[in-house]
Design an enzyme around this catalytic site. Structure first.
Site, PDB file in Angstrom:
ATOM      1  CG  ASP A   1      -0.867   3.185   6.239  1.00 20.28           C
ATOM      2  OD1 ASP A   1      -0.957   3.995   5.312  1.00 20.28           O
ATOM      3  OD2 ASP A   1      -1.064   3.478   7.435  1.00 20.28           O
TER       4      ASP A   1
ATOM      5  CD  GLU B   1      -4.782   1.097  -2.340  1.00 20.12           C
ATOM      6  OE1 GLU B   1      -4.968   2.308  -2.110  1.00 20.12           O
ATOM      7  OE2 GLU B   1      -5.038   0.193  -1.511  1.00 20.12           O
TER       8      GLU B   1
ATOM      9  CG  ASP C   1      -1.765   1.251   1.320  1.00 20.17           C
ATOM     10  OD1 ASP C   1      -2.338   1.647   0.290  1.00 20.17           O
ATOM     11  OD2 ASP C   1      -1.864   1.845   2.415  1.00 20.17           O
TER      12      ASP C   1
END
Length: 198
Positions: A152, A77, A17
């Site tokens: 996160d 992501e 992430d």
């Protein structure tokens, strides 16, 4: 790198992430149709004020995690498109450095939009981070004390789990086999940089 073998072989997927202050990572082990968590955590860069040293820390830490867990694939992501161009630029740089670390280790990369990840985990593309974390806790049978302080980390784990759910299906997401492949598929992101003098 782990040699590719039979379908019964373990596959390790690393999720990322991207972040400029805190970057999440999650590692899952896949055996057949079952996934289990190996590790998750964050790379905390808040104490480092120099933006370039932050990027260096991302490369160093992502490289270290790859060396430790030897992932077969990385799921990352994709940066979302917001109104703040400076924030998007910083986030894109952080993502690019993590991608470069994976390419440096010949780890194939798969990029997923945030909405796609939320949809895969919760069935709702607009789910909150808390809802994603709660669903992952159930899907991976995690204890409450295993849940991290930073979302996160669970977002990164969600990226890895989303990729696990796509395995065996026709590949529809963007993936890169090497740096040239990344550049070819992201011409709009990497071209024209010489002409800007901001």
């Amino acid at each position: 790198m782990r040699a590719a073998n039979s379908n019964n072989a373990e596959k390790i997927v690393m999720g990322i992430d991207p972040g400029t202050n805190v970057m999440g990572y999650g590692i899952i082990s896949v055996l057949g149709n079952k996934a289990s968590m190996m590790a998750m955590g964050v790379i905390d860069m808040r104490r480092e004020s120099d933006p370039y040293l932050r990027l260096g820390k991302i490369f160093e830490r992502v490289t270290g995690i790859i060396d430790e867990y030897l992932p077969d694939e990385m799921a990352i992501e994709a940066p979302f498109f917001g109104k703040n161009v400076q924030s998007m630029l910083k986030l894109g740089r952080a993502q690019g450095v993590a991608i470069a670390a994976a390419i440096h280790h010949s780890v194939p990369i798969h990029e997923y939009a945030p909405m796609k990840i939320k949809m895969a985990i919760t069935g709702n593309g607009n789910a909150s981070k808390e809802q994603v974390a709660g669903m992952l806790q159930r899907l991976l049978n995690l204890d409450k004390d295993e849940m991290p302080k930073f979302m996160d980390a669970t977002d990164a784990l969600a990226a890895a789990y989303c990729h696990f759910m796509q395995m065996g299906r026709p590949e529809r997401e963007v993936h890169y086999s090497n740096w040239k492949d990344f550049v070819n598929k992201n011409k709009a992101k990497v071209s024209g940089s010489d002409s800007s003098h901001s």
